[in-house]
Scaffold this active site. Sequence first.
Site, mmCIF file in Angstrom:
data_model
loop_
_atom_site.group_PDB
_atom_site.id
_atom_site.type_symbol
_atom_site.label_atom_id
_atom_site.label_comp_id
_atom_site.label_asym_id
_atom_site.label_seq_id
_atom_site.Cartn_x
_atom_site.Cartn_y
_atom_site.Cartn_z
ATOM 1 N N CYS D 34 26.576 10.583 -27.303
ATOM 2 C CA CYS D 34 26.927 10.004 -28.602
ATOM 3 C C CYS D 34 26.634 10.966 -29.753
ATOM 4 C CB CYS D 34 26.181 8.703 -28.821
ATOM 5 S SG CYS D 34 26.692 7.460 -27.639
ATOM 6 N N ASP D 36 23.615 12.043 -30.897
ATOM 7 C CA ASP D 36 22.343 11.910 -31.631
ATOM 8 C C ASP D 36 21.197 11.743 -30.641
ATOM 9 O OD1 ASP D 36 23.292 11.295 -34.510
ATOM 10 O OD2 ASP D 36 24.277 9.700 -33.360
ATOM 11 N N CYS D 60 23.597 14.714 -36.671
ATOM 12 C CA CYS D 60 24.254 15.074 -37.913
ATOM 13 C C CYS D 60 23.278 15.092 -39.080
ATOM 14 C CB CYS D 60 25.388 14.103 -38.193
ATOM 15 S SG CYS D 60 24.822 12.427 -38.393
ATOM 16 N N CYS D 104 22.192 6.053 -37.794
ATOM 17 C CA CYS D 104 21.173 7.102 -37.788
ATOM 18 C C CYS D 104 19.821 6.544 -38.218
ATOM 19 C CB CYS D 104 21.563 8.236 -38.732
ATOM 20 S SG CYS D 104 23.048 9.100 -38.218
#
Lengths: 397, 397, 131, 131
Positions: D34, D36, D60, D104
Amino acid sequence: MYVYADNAATTKMSETAMKTMIDCMENYYGNPSSLHSVGQEAATKLVEAREIMARYLHANPSEIYFTAGGSEADNQAILSAAAAGERKGKKHIISTTFEHHAVLHTLQKLEKQGFEVTYLDVHRNGLITAKEVADAVREDTALITIMYANNEIGTIQPIAEIGALCREKKIPFHTDAVQAAGHIPIDVEADQIDMLSLSAHKFHGPKGVGVLYARKGMQLVNVIEGGAQERGKRAGTENLPAIVGMAAAFRESCENMEKNKEKITALREQLINGLEKIPYSVLNGDRTHRLPGTVNFIFEGIEGESLLLLLDDKGIAASSGSACTSGSLDPSHVLLSLGIPHEVAHGSLRLSVGEYNTPEEMEHIVNSVPGIVEYLRNMSPVWEELKKGERKHFLQK
Amino acid sequence: MYVYADNAATTKMSETAMKTMIDCMENYYGNPSSLHSVGQEAATKLVEAREIMARYLHANPSEIYFTAGGSEADNQAILSAAAAGERKGKKHIISTTFEHHAVLHTLQKLEKQGFEVTYLDVHRNGLITAKEVADAVREDTALITIMYANNEIGTIQPIAEIGALCREKKIPFHTDAVQAAGHIPIDVEADQIDMLSLSAHKFHGPKGVGVLYARKGMQLVNVIEGGAQERGKRAGTENLPAIVGMAAAFRESCENMEKNKEKITALREQLINGLEKIPYSVLNGDRTHRLPGTVNFIFEGIEGESLLLLLDDKGIAASSGSACTSGSLDPSHVLLSLGIPHEVAHGSLRLSVGEYNTPEEMEHIVNSVPGIVEYLRNMSPVWEELKKGERKHFLQK
Amino acid sequence: MLYSEKVMDHFQHPRNVGKMEDADGVGEVGNAKCGDIMKMYIKVDDKDVITDVKFNTFGCGSAIASSSMATEMIKGKPITEAIKLSNQAVVEALDGLPAHKLHCSVLAEEAVKAAVDDYYTKKGVKPKVQE
Amino acid sequence: MLYSEKVMDHFQHPRNVGKMEDADGVGEVGNAKCGDIMKMYIKVDDKDVITDVKFNTFGCGSAIASSSMATEMIKGKPITEAIKLSNQAVVEALDGLPAHKLHCSVLAEEAVKAAVDDYYTKKGVKPKVQE
Ligand SMILES: Cc1ncc(COP(=O)(O)O)c(C=O)c1O
Ligand SMILES: Cc1ncc(COP(=O)(O)O)c(C=O)c1O
C-alpha cells in the site's frame, strides 16, 4: 536553479504560440460563424490553422477536428468507432493495459454497454508487437486503439506495423498520440492511422485544445451536441485563439523536430547514465524505443511522493506513478501493467525534459537524486529490512 | 468607424481577463495535478478561480465544474439529469421550442433513446410562464430545462418562479444562462436553480471555457471520460489560463453590472427608438423583459444576409437569423418559434451591444440601417408586390 | 472569406438592377418562404438578341450576385445562347460560391430560362427552353 | 498548496527520525504494497513515561509528517496518555491533511499503539491499548 522536468504533464507555452494566441485574442476575436468581416477574418484564421495541423500530420484539412484536448479526442474517436461497429454487430475492441485513462475509462464505459475489450499485455519493456495485435483480432473487432507513446514511461509502439495490419484486416485504427505529437514524426498516411488524438499543451501549445484526426470516411458521433461547428461533429464556439496557438506551436515543434530530438535525447541519456548508477534502481520501459525526453526510474525502498517533494525543495519539478500522487491506493496502472510489483512501483520517478532544458539542469538532477534517495532509504524501515535480508530485493544490484 | 454589435455571438476579451490569462500562461503553466510547486501554484490559482465563479453565482465552490464552454455544460447537465431520471423510470423532459441547439440537439438525442420532451410554446413575445411549465409537469418528469435569456431575441424568462415551481415539485431544474451570465444578476440560491451553464466568451472572457454549476447532490455523468479532474466529472488537463481568465472577466462583469446595465440599456433603447421608425418593421420579443444589450428586428421584404453584408460594408458587425446565414434552408428556429412566418423571418437583424459600445456608434447604426433596408427593398421583387398589393403584408405600418 | 471578390463586387455593385416596364419577357423563380426570389426582365430585338436585361432579387448576397452576373452574361447575346446559360457557368464566372449557396446560381439559371420562356410564350412560339 | 506549512515543516525536518537499538517497545504498521510502513520505537522509564521515541517511515510526505508529529506528541508523556493519541489530534496538530491522506494520520495513531502494545507485552502486562 529551477528545473522543470515534468514536460510530459504539461509544457510552458512557446513564445511563438503565445504571441500568435495573444494577437488572435486582440485582433481576431470574432466568431468564425459570423458573416461580417470580424467573423470572416476569424474564419480565415481557422482555415489556416486547420491547414497547418493537416500539413504536419500528412492529413487533409477536412480530416482535422478541433477539440478541447486529448481526452475529448480520445473519447470521440473510440465512441465513434464503437457506434459504427455496433451498427454492423461488431462489439470487440483491442487495446493495451497501459493506455491513458481517457482511453481506458471510455473503454470501460463501452464494456458496460456490452462491448468486449482485449487489453494486450505490454510486457516488462512496455512494448507490444503487431503480431500480438493480429492474434487478438476477431471477426467482430470494431476498433484497435493503441497509444503511440506512453505518457509515464515513454515507450513508442510499432505504430506503422499495427497500422498496416489494421488496414489489411479493414479494422479502424485509432492511436492516442498525445505524447508523441510534436516530438517524433507522425505521418497518418504512411502509418495508416484512421484516427489520432493530440493535445497542444504537450508541445508548448495552449491548454484546452487538441485535435481529433479522422480519416475521410470515418463516421463520427458527437461528444458535444449543438451548433454546426467542425462540420457538425463538435459543437461550441470555436476556441480560435487556442487553435491558432496550437497550430503555431505544432508547426514550430515539427519544423525543429530533428534538432530538438537530438538535443533532448542527449539530455535524456545524461539522466539515464547518471541515475542508473543508483543501487537497486531500474529504468522502466525499453531502453531505445522511447520518446526523446521521457525517463522513468524505480528506486527500491522509497516512496515516490516524498522523493518528489524533496526534489521540488531542491528546485526540480518531476512526477511519480506513486499511489500517493494520484489519491488512489494503487500505484499507477502503467507501472503495474509492466509487471512491476506494488511494493516497488510506489518508488517511481518520471523525469520528462524538453528543448528548454539544459545539460547543466540535468547535472543538477543527477547530482540531487542520489542523495535524496539515500536520505529516504535511511528513513525507511523497508530499506532497513532489505539491508538486513529480512526482505527480498525485487531489483538487482 | 467600426461598430462591433455582435456581442451575443462573442465578445472581445477585457483587458483584465487578457492580462490575467497571459500572466497565467507565462507564470502558472504547471499542471494543477502535479505535486511540485509549479503544479501546486497552478492548483492554488484553480481554487481561487473556482471560488470567484462560485461567489458571483451565489454557489459553493464544490458546485462549480469547469468545462470547455456553454455547449459542453448544456450537454452534461441534460444528460446527467436524464440518466438520473431514467434510473427512477422517469423519461419526460420539459423545455421550450427556442432553446439553443446545444440544448435542443441533446434533447433530440434523448428522444431517440426513448425520452419524451414537451417543448413549451414561447408565444409571439418570446416568454413562457411558470404556470405553463406547471401544466406540463408529469409524474415522470425528470428535468425542466429552460434558458435564462434567449440568444437571438434577448427575452428573459421568469427563472425564479420556474425555480420555485421545480423545487416544489422536486424536479431538477437546469437553465442555459450563457446569454445571461455576466449581464444580469444570477443567484442560484434565490432562483432555486439546480444546474446552470455559462460560457466565458459571452462576457469578455476567453473562448473555449465555461462552467457547469451543479447543486450539491446532483449526480453528474461524464461527457468526457479520463483523468480525475473536476472531482472525476470532467476529464482533461485543466485549461487553467482560460479558467482564470474567465474568473477575472466574470468578477469584472458582475462588479460593474449595475453600471454597465444602465449604460447598455440606454444604447439598446437608442437602437430600438431609431429602428422602429422604419416602416413595416417589428421588434422581436417582449419590449421590457429583455437583456440590456440585445435587439432583434424584422424588416419586411428583404433578406437578412444581404443586410448584414451591406452593414459590414458600412463598418457595422451584426447578425441575422436568416436561413442563408446558417447554411440551412429555414430561418432560425428561434424566430419561427415566435410564430413568425418564414416569409418575413428571413429579414431579421440582431444587434447586440455591450459596455464597449458608444452612443455615437448607435447613431451610426440608426443612420445606416434605414438606407440599406430601403435600397434592398427597392431591389426586391417581394417589396414591389407588397407595394402593389399583389402580396399581403405580414407586418404593420 | 465566405465570398470571392467577384461575388462581393457583384453584390455590392450589382449590374442591371431594376424593373423594366416594357419587357418582352419576364421570369420569376424561387419563393419568399425559402428566402430567395429572382425576377428577370429581358428586352429582345427582332434578331432574337437580348438587347437589355434587368433584375430584381430578394435574397442573400450570392443570390444578388448570381442574378447580376447572369444578366451580364446574357446581355447582348442571342436568345439561343442565353438559354444555354448553366448555373456552373455562373458559378465559374463568380470565381466560385460556397457549397450551401450553389442553389442561388441554379435560381439565376432558372430565372433566365423563365424569362425566355415568357418571351416565347408571348410571341406564341413553342418554348425551346426545356431540352 | 497540497500540504499545510506544518506538514511541510515536519516532512522536511522530521523530528525523532531513526532507529533505537534498546527500545522498550517497537511497533510496525502498514505494508509496502500500500506504500506506507511506519515503525515506531519507544523508551519508557519506570514511571511509565515515554522518555524517548524514534521512527522510521516508508511513505509519502504526509506519512512522514504524521509520524514525526506523533513522536513529538507522545515524547515525555505518560504511556497512559500516549495511547489516547488520536489520528484527529495528529491531523489538527498538522493544521490539516488532504482528505485522501487522512489514512496517514491513522497509521501514526496505530504505530504508537503498536509500540505501546509491544512494551506491555514485553513487560508481561496485559495491554490496555484496545479499549
Ligand atoms: C444560449 C446559448 N447557449 C449555449 C451556447 C453555446 O456556448 P459555446 O459556444 O460557448 O459552447 C450559446 C452560444 O453560442 C448560447 O448563446
Ligand atoms: C497519452 C495521453 N493521452 C491523453 C491525455 C489527455 O490529454 P488532455 O489532458 O489534454 O485532455 C494525456 C495527457 O494528459 C496523455 O498523456
